[in-house]
Design a protein around this motif. Structure first.
Motif, mmCIF file in Angstrom:
data_model
loop_
_atom_site.group_PDB
_atom_site.id
_atom_site.type_symbol
_atom_site.label_atom_id
_atom_site.label_comp_id
_atom_site.label_asym_id
_atom_site.label_seq_id
_atom_site.Cartn_x
_atom_site.Cartn_y
_atom_site.Cartn_z
ATOM 1 N N VAL A 27 0.860 -1.184 0.000
ATOM 2 C CA VAL A 27 0.000 0.000 0.000
ATOM 3 C C VAL A 27 0.899 1.238 0.000
ATOM 4 O O VAL A 27 1.892 1.308 0.727
ATOM 5 C CB VAL A 27 -0.940 -0.011 1.224
ATOM 6 N N ASN A 28 0.548 2.224 -0.807
ATOM 7 C CA ASN A 28 1.373 3.415 -0.991
ATOM 8 C C ASN A 28 1.141 4.459 0.109
ATOM 9 O O ASN A 28 0.742 5.586 -0.166
ATOM 10 C CB ASN A 28 1.117 4.024 -2.374
ATOM 11 N N ASP A 29 1.363 4.041 1.352
ATOM 12 C CA ASP A 29 1.290 4.949 2.494
ATOM 13 C C ASP A 29 2.058 4.289 3.631
ATOM 14 O O ASP A 29 1.725 3.174 4.025
ATOM 15 C CB ASP A 29 -0.162 5.193 2.902
ATOM 16 N N PRO A 30 3.092 4.951 4.166
ATOM 17 C CA PRO A 30 3.935 4.304 5.177
ATOM 18 C C PRO A 30 3.209 3.943 6.471
ATOM 19 O O PRO A 30 3.551 2.943 7.101
ATOM 20 C CB PRO A 30 5.051 5.326 5.431
ATOM 21 N N VAL A 31 2.214 4.703 6.862
ATOM 22 C CA VAL A 31 1.479 4.372 8.089
ATOM 23 C C VAL A 31 0.835 2.997 7.966
ATOM 24 O O VAL A 31 0.859 2.198 8.898
ATOM 25 C CB VAL A 31 0.419 5.448 8.414
ATOM 26 N N PHE A 32 0.287 2.712 6.788
ATOM 27 C CA PHE A 32 -0.378 1.430 6.569
ATOM 28 C C PHE A 32 0.622 0.335 6.169
ATOM 29 O O PHE A 32 0.589 -0.766 6.716
ATOM 30 C CB PHE A 32 -1.480 1.571 5.530
ATOM 31 N N SER A 33 1.502 0.622 5.222
ATOM 32 C CA SER A 33 2.414 -0.411 4.720
ATOM 33 C C SER A 33 3.414 -0.866 5.772
ATOM 34 O O SER A 33 3.872 -2.005 5.741
ATOM 35 C CB SER A 33 3.153 0.066 3.471
ATOM 36 N N GLN A 34 3.765 0.008 6.715
ATOM 37 C CA GLN A 34 4.662 -0.383 7.802
ATOM 38 C C GLN A 34 3.886 -0.930 9.008
ATOM 39 O O GLN A 34 4.464 -1.164 10.066
ATOM 40 C CB GLN A 34 5.539 0.806 8.208
ATOM 41 N N LYS A 35 2.587 -1.076 8.822
ATOM 42 C CA LYS A 35 1.696 -1.732 9.792
ATOM 43 C C LYS A 35 1.631 -1.014 11.136
ATOM 44 O O LYS A 35 1.450 -1.634 12.177
ATOM 45 C CB LYS A 35 2.079 -3.202 9.942
ATOM 46 N N MET A 36 1.728 0.317 11.099
ATOM 47 C CA MET A 36 1.604 1.110 12.315
ATOM 48 C C MET A 36 0.190 1.060 12.878
ATOM 49 O O MET A 36 -0.009 1.293 14.064
ATOM 50 C CB MET A 36 2.012 2.558 12.037
ATOM 51 N N MET A 37 -0.782 0.751 12.021
ATOM 52 C CA MET A 37 -2.176 0.643 12.440
ATOM 53 C C MET A 37 -2.587 -0.817 12.651
ATOM 54 O O MET A 37 -3.728 -1.092 12.970
ATOM 55 C CB MET A 37 -3.100 1.275 11.390
ATOM 56 N N GLY A 38 -1.663 -1.744 12.411
ATOM 57 C CA GLY A 38 -1.958 -3.158 12.577
ATOM 58 C C GLY A 38 -1.816 -3.923 11.273
ATOM 59 O O GLY A 38 -1.544 -3.354 10.221
ATOM 60 N N GLU A 39 -1.975 -5.236 11.383
ATOM 61 C CA GLU A 39 -1.955 -6.115 10.205
ATOM 62 C C GLU A 39 -3.220 -5.872 9.387
ATOM 63 O O GLU A 39 -4.184 -5.287 9.875
ATOM 64 C CB GLU A 39 -1.908 -7.582 10.633
ATOM 65 N N GLY A 40 -3.221 -6.373 8.166
ATOM 66 C CA GLY A 40 -4.419 -6.231 7.352
ATOM 67 C C GLY A 40 -4.128 -6.397 5.879
ATOM 68 O O GLY A 40 -3.140 -7.009 5.480
ATOM 69 N N PHE A 41 -4.992 -5.812 5.066
ATOM 70 C CA PHE A 41 -4.868 -5.912 3.612
ATOM 71 C C PHE A 41 -5.641 -4.770 2.966
ATOM 72 O O PHE A 41 -6.459 -4.104 3.609
ATOM 73 C CB PHE A 41 -5.387 -7.268 3.108
ATOM 74 N N GLY A 42 -5.361 -4.564 1.699
ATOM 75 C CA GLY A 42 -6.079 -3.565 0.923
ATOM 76 C C GLY A 42 -6.777 -4.205 -0.256
ATOM 77 O O GLY A 42 -6.398 -5.285 -0.699
ATOM 78 N N ILE A 43 -7.789 -3.523 -0.743
ATOM 79 C CA ILE A 43 -8.466 -3.936 -1.975
ATOM 80 C C ILE A 43 -8.673 -2.685 -2.814
ATOM 81 O O ILE A 43 -9.237 -1.686 -2.339
ATOM 82 C CB ILE A 43 -9.808 -4.636 -1.694
ATOM 83 N N GLN A 44 -8.170 -2.741 -4.043
ATOM 84 C CA GLN A 44 -8.422 -1.660 -4.993
ATOM 85 C C GLN A 44 -9.828 -1.903 -5.529
ATOM 86 O O GLN A 44 -10.074 -2.872 -6.237
ATOM 87 C CB GLN A 44 -7.393 -1.704 -6.126
ATOM 88 N N PRO A 45 -10.800 -1.064 -5.148
ATOM 89 C CA PRO A 45 -12.203 -1.381 -5.431
ATOM 90 C C PRO A 45 -12.610 -1.237 -6.889
ATOM 91 O O PRO A 45 -12.130 -0.355 -7.590
ATOM 92 C CB PRO A 45 -12.958 -0.367 -4.559
ATOM 93 N N THR A 46 -13.494 -2.138 -7.295
ATOM 94 C CA THR A 46 -14.145 -2.022 -8.600
ATOM 95 C C THR A 46 -15.642 -1.798 -8.405
ATOM 96 O O THR A 46 -16.396 -1.770 -9.360
ATOM 97 C CB THR A 46 -13.913 -3.295 -9.445
ATOM 98 N N SER A 47 -16.044 -1.635 -7.149
ATOM 99 C CA SER A 47 -17.436 -1.399 -6.790
ATOM 100 C C SER A 47 -17.483 -0.301 -5.738
ATOM 101 O O SER A 47 -16.524 -0.119 -4.981
ATOM 102 C CB SER A 47 -18.052 -2.688 -6.219
ATOM 103 N N SER A 48 -18.571 0.404 -5.657
ATOM 104 C CA SER A 48 -18.714 1.506 -4.698
ATOM 105 C C SER A 48 -19.375 1.073 -3.388
ATOM 106 O O SER A 48 -19.537 1.882 -2.489
ATOM 107 C CB SER A 48 -19.521 2.639 -5.321
ATOM 108 N N GLU A 49 -19.755 -0.193 -3.286
ATOM 109 C CA GLU A 49 -20.435 -0.673 -2.083
ATOM 110 C C GLU A 49 -19.466 -1.438 -1.196
ATOM 111 O O GLU A 49 -18.838 -2.404 -1.626
ATOM 112 C CB GLU A 49 -21.640 -1.529 -2.462
ATOM 113 N N ILE A 50 -19.351 -0.980 0.075
ATOM 114 C CA ILE A 50 -18.410 -1.539 1.028
ATOM 115 C C ILE A 50 -19.196 -2.281 2.110
ATOM 116 O O ILE A 50 -20.085 -1.698 2.742
ATOM 117 C CB ILE A 50 -17.556 -0.433 1.693
#
Length: 153
Positions: A27-50
């Motif tokens: 993920v192109n953000d150090p706060v997230f990619s360095q896991k400062m907020m915790g483990e997890g994953f990203g999804i590049q959305p193809t839909s607007s419903e979360i």
């Protein structure tokens, strides 16, 4: 037989949106990619419903509507974060459909987002699922198309 090896259904993690799975470390953000907020994953959305990424309860809805906190039945704390730097958009592209205290599952629509508005503002629209008290890494999962409600365990 071997029932003890089966994961409880309420501990499953689900894709919250249709799109392309992205390991958190990419993920192109150090706060997230360095896991400062915790483990997890990203999804590049193809839909607007979360949708909800776990079965649990809504514990927090940020005033700017870009993030929602959930707590699962086993105590896992999850932060669903829509976009990067989208807090700056003051809630404009987000329509929230849940309230604090509501019980949710993978079929519960949490937010509808105007992805075009996020992109036009020059922000990333990646949807992040972060386990703020978890230790399981999702970085080894294959990059692939996912559909909301699909198990990522």
């Amino acid at each position: 037989m071997f029932d003890f090896l089966k994961k409880k259904k309420d501990e499953y993690v689900f894709a919250p949106v249709d799109g392309n799975y992205i390991p958190l470390i990419d993920v192109n953000d150090p706060v997230f990619s360095q896991k400062m907020m915790g483990e997890g994953f990203g999804i590049q959305p193809t839909s607007s419903e979360i949708y909800a990424p776990i079965k649990g309860t809504i514990t927090t809805i940020f005033q700017t509507k870009h993030a929602i906190g959930l707590t699962g039945a086993s105590g896992e704390e999850v932060l669903l974060h829509i976009g990067i730097d989208t807090v700056e958009l003051a809630g404009d592209p987000f329509e929230v459909f849940v309230k604090i205290g509501q019980t949710v599952d993978e079929n519960t629509l949490l937010v509808r987002v105007n992805l075009k508005k996020i992109r036009e503002a020059g922000k990333s629209d990646i949807v992040l699922t972060l386990f703020t008290n978890g230790t399981k890494s999702y970085d080894a999962l294959d990059r692939r198309q996912v559909k909301h409600g699909e198990s990522l365990n």
